[in-house]
Design an enzyme around this catalytic site. Structure first.
Site, PDB file in Angstrom:
ATOM      1  N   ARG A   1      88.224  77.681  54.323  1.00  0.00           N
ATOM      2  CA  ARG A   1      88.312  79.129  54.514  1.00  0.00           C
ATOM      3  C   ARG A   1      89.702  79.647  54.837  1.00  0.00           C
ATOM      4  O   ARG A   1      90.053  80.748  54.402  1.00  0.00           O
ATOM      5  CB  ARG A   1      87.299  79.561  55.582  1.00  0.00           C
ATOM      6  CG  ARG A   1      85.867  79.506  55.059  1.00  0.00           C
ATOM      7  CD  ARG A   1      84.848  79.536  56.163  1.00  0.00           C
ATOM      8  NE  ARG A   1      84.813  78.298  56.910  1.00  0.00           N
ATOM      9  CZ  ARG A   1      83.933  78.024  57.868  1.00  0.00           C
ATOM     10  NH1 ARG A   1      83.019  78.927  58.192  1.00  0.00           N
ATOM     11  NH2 ARG A   1      83.953  76.868  58.483  1.00  0.00           N
TER      12      ARG A   1
ATOM     13  N   ASP B   1      70.407  58.602  52.583  1.00  0.00           N
ATOM     14  CA  ASP B   1      69.068  58.345  52.053  1.00  0.00           C
ATOM     15  C   ASP B   1      68.848  56.843  52.164  1.00  0.00           C
ATOM     16  O   ASP B   1      69.651  56.141  52.780  1.00  0.00           O
ATOM     17  CB  ASP B   1      69.007  58.834  50.585  1.00  0.00           C
ATOM     18  CG  ASP B   1      67.598  59.254  50.160  1.00  0.00           C
ATOM     19  OD1 ASP B   1      66.634  58.527  50.486  1.00  0.00           O
ATOM     20  OD2 ASP B   1      67.460  60.286  49.483  1.00  0.00           O
TER      21      ASP B   1
ATOM     22  N   LYS C   1      77.979  64.011  50.926  1.00  0.00           N
ATOM     23  CA  LYS C   1      77.473  63.401  52.171  1.00  0.00           C
ATOM     24  C   LYS C   1      76.105  62.764  51.956  1.00  0.00           C
ATOM     25  O   LYS C   1      75.113  63.127  52.609  1.00  0.00           O
ATOM     26  CB  LYS C   1      77.376  64.443  53.285  1.00  0.00           C
ATOM     27  CG  LYS C   1      78.693  65.120  53.629  1.00  0.00           C
ATOM     28  CD  LYS C   1      78.523  66.060  54.813  1.00  0.00           C
ATOM     29  CE  LYS C   1      79.802  66.766  55.194  1.00  0.00           C
ATOM     30  NZ  LYS C   1      80.255  67.776  54.219  1.00  0.00           N
TER      31      LYS C   1
ATOM     32  N   THR D   1      82.384  68.176  62.170  1.00  0.00           N
ATOM     33  CA  THR D   1      83.353  68.873  63.036  1.00  0.00           C
ATOM     34  C   THR D   1      82.756  70.132  63.657  1.00  0.00           C
ATOM     35  O   THR D   1      83.343  70.715  64.552  1.00  0.00           O
ATOM     36  CB  THR D   1      84.614  69.227  62.229  1.00  0.00           C
ATOM     37  OG1 THR D   1      84.217  69.620  60.920  1.00  0.00           O
ATOM     38  CG2 THR D   1      85.540  68.054  62.143  1.00  0.00           C
TER      39      THR D   1
ATOM     40  N   LYS E   1      88.109  69.659  46.835  1.00  0.00           N
ATOM     41  CA  LYS E   1      86.831  69.154  47.348  1.00  0.00           C
ATOM     42  C   LYS E   1      85.691  70.001  46.797  1.00  0.00           C
ATOM     43  O   LYS E   1      85.679  71.226  46.921  1.00  0.00           O
ATOM     44  CB  LYS E   1      86.819  69.209  48.875  1.00  0.00           C
ATOM     45  CG  LYS E   1      85.565  68.579  49.479  1.00  0.00           C
ATOM     46  CD  LYS E   1      85.636  68.521  50.983  1.00  0.00           C
ATOM     47  CE  LYS E   1      85.205  69.787  51.654  1.00  0.00           C
ATOM     48  NZ  LYS E   1      83.778  70.108  51.512  1.00  0.00           N
TER      49      LYS E   1
ATOM     50  N   ASP F   1      82.112  65.845  47.929  1.00  0.00           N
ATOM     51  CA  ASP F   1      81.647  65.855  49.324  1.00  0.00           C
ATOM     52  C   ASP F   1      80.165  66.195  49.355  1.00  0.00           C
ATOM     53  O   ASP F   1      79.772  67.305  49.696  1.00  0.00           O
ATOM     54  CB  ASP F   1      82.479  66.887  50.101  1.00  0.00           C
ATOM     55  CG  ASP F   1      82.043  67.056  51.553  1.00  0.00           C
ATOM     56  OD1 ASP F   1      81.496  66.100  52.128  1.00  0.00           O
ATOM     57  OD2 ASP F   1      82.268  68.146  52.112  1.00  0.00           O
TER      58      ASP F   1
HETATM   59  O1  C5P Z   1      86.378  76.350  55.760  1.00  0.00           O
HETATM   60  P1  C5P Z   1      86.668  75.057  56.459  1.00  0.00           P
HETATM   61  O2  C5P Z   1      88.151  74.706  56.475  1.00  0.00           O
HETATM   62  O3  C5P Z   1      86.017  74.963  57.813  1.00  0.00           O
HETATM   63  O4  C5P Z   1      85.979  73.972  55.510  1.00  0.00           O
HETATM   64  C1  C5P Z   1      85.835  72.643  55.896  1.00  0.00           C
HETATM   65  C2  C5P Z   1      85.134  71.893  54.794  1.00  0.00           C
HETATM   66  O5  C5P Z   1      85.007  70.545  55.196  1.00  0.00           O
HETATM   67  C3  C5P Z   1      83.731  72.405  54.473  1.00  0.00           C
HETATM   68  O6  C5P Z   1      83.594  72.265  53.065  1.00  0.00           O
HETATM   69  C4  C5P Z   1      82.813  71.432  55.181  1.00  0.00           C
HETATM   70  O7  C5P Z   1      81.616  71.206  54.466  1.00  0.00           O
HETATM   71  C5  C5P Z   1      83.634  70.160  55.173  1.00  0.00           C
HETATM   72  N1  C5P Z   1      83.349  69.206  56.232  1.00  0.00           N
HETATM   73  C6  C5P Z   1      83.378  69.517  57.586  1.00  0.00           C
HETATM   74  N2  C5P Z   1      83.103  68.566  58.534  1.00  0.00           N
HETATM   75  C7  C5P Z   1      82.810  67.322  58.155  1.00  0.00           C
HETATM   76  C8  C5P Z   1      82.790  66.988  56.785  1.00  0.00           C
HETATM   77  C9  C5P Z   1      83.079  67.958  55.841  1.00  0.00           C
HETATM   78  O8  C5P Z   1      83.688  70.650  57.940  1.00  0.00           O
HETATM   79  N3  C5P Z   1      82.615  66.381  59.075  1.00  0.00           N
END
Ligand code: C5P
Length: 240
Positions: free
Chosen positions: A214, A63, A60, A122, A31, A58
């Site tokens: 992460r 617009d 998002k 999330t 991603k 990603d």
């Molecule tokens: O580090 P972590 O596992 O929290 O990363 C989650 C990834 O998913 C990040 O890149 C974040 O931008 C993305 N994301 C998210 N919630 C969403 C859509 C994408 O955390 N609804």
């Protein structure tokens, strides 16, 4: 099918290339989000896709319909496997983007990426929704936006693993993609994510793909962390 999407949330192309090389065997897709895309631009997306890697772009998009549909055409030309828009941008924005993506893919003779909609981030909880004027609970808001996305011809949605079951119950299409960030192995830090589940739980709940950043990329040994998470996912899949 490998349901693990690794979020390349790093500052430089050098770090991202190293992660791709180390994680190629374990990640079904990489991603590229706003951080890396802003730093490295579309060339890095082409580099990964050109080398046979699958990319979830990603960005998002949110617009006016014309602008998002036009951005969608460019995502198709980049050769990504998935790209996303914010469902909160509304029905016309989603319908026009799906149409533009499919038309561009057909015209250029390439596979159309899956076009999916972000429902509620999330990291959001009821207080986050309330401060923007939304009185729905996160679950009700996710279900409402998922229904709208499905009715616009979108291929799926992004939601927390907690909303996978309610969305599956609300949307009739069996192949509707449910992509879930907010996944944490049992002992990992939750960081800023508020609605989390373990990888096994998310797969059992019916997620199509898990997005993990992460917990893998900041692990002392990212390859090992990815291998362990994938093993947990495969075990859960086998038990379904
Ligand atoms: O580090 P972590 O596992 O929290 O990363 C989650 C990834 O998913 C990040 O890149 C974040 O931008 C993305 N994301 C998210 N919630 C969403 C859509 C994408 O955390 N609804």
């Amino acid at each position: 099918m490998n349901k693990l999407i690794v979020a390349l949330d790093v500052e430089t192309v050098k770090e991202a290339r190293e992660l791709v090389a180390r994680l190629r065997e374990h990640a079904g897709m990489f991603k590229i989000g706003s951080q890396l895309f802003t730093a490295a631009g579309p060339d890095f997306v082409r580099e990964i896709a050109g080398a046979g890697g699958r990319v979830f772009l990603d960005l998002k998009f949110h617009d006016i319909p014309h602008t998002v549909a036009s951005a969608g055409r460019e995502a198709v030309r980049l050769g990504v496997s998935i790209f996303n828009v914010h469902a909160a941008g509304g029905g016309e924005m989603m319908r026009r983007t799906v149409e533009a993506a499919r038309e561009t893919a057909a015209r250029e003779g390439v596979t159309c990426p899956s076009v999916i909609a972000v429902t509620v981030l999330t990291s959001a909880d009821p207080a986050t929704l309330a401060e923007t004027g939304l009185t729905n609970t996160p679950e009700a808001q996710v279900v409402q936006l998922a229904r709208l996305a499905a009715s616009c011809g979108m291929d799926g949605v992004v939601s927390s693993p907690h909303e996978v079951a309610p969305v599956r119950a609300a949307v009739a299409q069996k192949d509707f993609l449910l992509v879930t960030p907010g996944v944490r192995p049992l002992h990992a830090a939750h960081d800023d994510q508020k609605r989390v589940m373990t990888p096994g739980e998310a797969v059992r709940a019916g997620a199509s793909y898990l997005v993990i950043g992460r917990a893998i990329i900041n692990a002392p040994d990212p390859t090992r962390a990815a291998a362990e998470i994938l093993a947990e996912m495969r075990q859960a899949e086998a038990a379904i």
